[in-house]
Enzyme design. Sequence first.
Site, short mmCIF file in Angstrom:
data_model
loop_
_atom_site.label_atom_id
_atom_site.label_comp_id
_atom_site.label_asym_id
_atom_site.label_seq_id
_atom_site.Cartn_x
_atom_site.Cartn_y
_atom_site.Cartn_z
N LYS A 12 0.85 -1.21 0.00
CA LYS A 12 0.00 0.00 0.00
C LYS A 12 0.89 1.26 0.00
O LYS A 12 1.95 1.24 -0.61
CB LYS A 12 -0.98 -0.05 1.18
CG LYS A 12 -1.78 -1.36 1.20
CD LYS A 12 -2.92 -1.36 2.17
CE LYS A 12 -3.66 -2.71 2.07
NZ LYS A 12 -4.85 -2.76 2.90
N GLU A 95 -9.66 -0.15 -1.67
CA GLU A 95 -9.20 1.20 -1.33
C GLU A 95 -9.17 2.09 -2.57
O GLU A 95 -9.35 3.31 -2.48
CB GLU A 95 -7.83 1.12 -0.64
CG GLU A 95 -7.97 0.59 0.77
CD GLU A 95 -6.77 -0.14 1.32
OE1 GLU A 95 -5.66 -0.01 0.77
OE2 GLU A 95 -6.94 -0.86 2.32
P1 13P Z 1 -4.50 -6.19 5.77
O1 13P Z 1 -3.74 -7.51 5.62
O2 13P Z 1 -3.70 -5.12 6.37
O3 13P Z 1 -5.83 -6.44 6.40
O4 13P Z 1 -4.80 -5.70 4.26
C1 13P Z 1 -5.37 -6.58 3.35
C2 13P Z 1 -5.31 -5.96 2.00
O5 13P Z 1 -6.03 -5.01 1.72
C3 13P Z 1 -4.35 -6.50 1.03
O6 13P Z 1 -4.57 -5.99 -0.23
#
Ligand code: 13P
Length: 254
Positions: A12, A95
């Site tokens: 991310k 997202e």
């Molecule tokens: P998390 O593992 O932080 O919950 O995030 C999952 C995700 O959105 C992976 O693309």
Amino acid sequence: MAERPYIVGNWKMHGLRAMLPEARAIDRGAQRTMKVEVAIAPPATLIHAVYREVEQIGVGAQDCHGAAEGAHTGDISAAMLADAGAKFVILGHSERRQNHAESDAVVQAKVQAALDAGLKIILCCGESEAVRDSGKAVEFVVAQLRASLPAGLEQAGERLTIAYEPIWAIGTGRTPTVDDIGEMHRAIRALTVELFGSDEAERIRILYGGSVKAENARELLGADEVGGALVGGASLTAESFLGIVLAASELQDA
Ligand code: 13P
């Protein structure tokens, strides 16, 4: 689980060059667990640097534009990502869908643009908590995937991975039950058989994503039709990410 599970880290909007040693450590760990395919998707600014650092793991991107090129200030095309060393791109992440108002049609255009540039795709899908509570999660996700996939996608088995990520499980520490994951993944598998035929469909890995950690990986990866994991927070250090890779490898041996 799939023949060779696929564990993908989605960094991310995390990662400066100071994180390159973490990528190297993930790569070294992956070299010891060849039964598992490991990849990370760092932010676009780090793709080339990570690509140069690693030998074993795949490197990918988190988004691309839907056009091949043009007057799109600040955007990055699929060909640019490939040029930087990316082999795949994550598309349709919740997202992006939420924060950038990406519709299924926008995601579909991006999938096509990425395929045209020779990238493989990790296509994300997943329902909100309200949809889950309404009892319509499977219907919602199947419709979302139908509308996000380009028509007539060829060699889907080779080029497409699907990631089921319930929005309410992302970054929350909450996860669906193994039965709920199995139900969703079986429905997604059935859709791929309908769209691509059984030969191609059986080669498509369907990842689970949402609060996957070393501690729960074994259980989540053991759910029906789960071919790996898409990992956010727990992919940011080699220690926690390799714990998940190890769990996948142990499940292979079990
Ligand atoms: P998390 O593992 O932080 O919950 O995030 C999952 C995700 O959105 C992976 O693309």
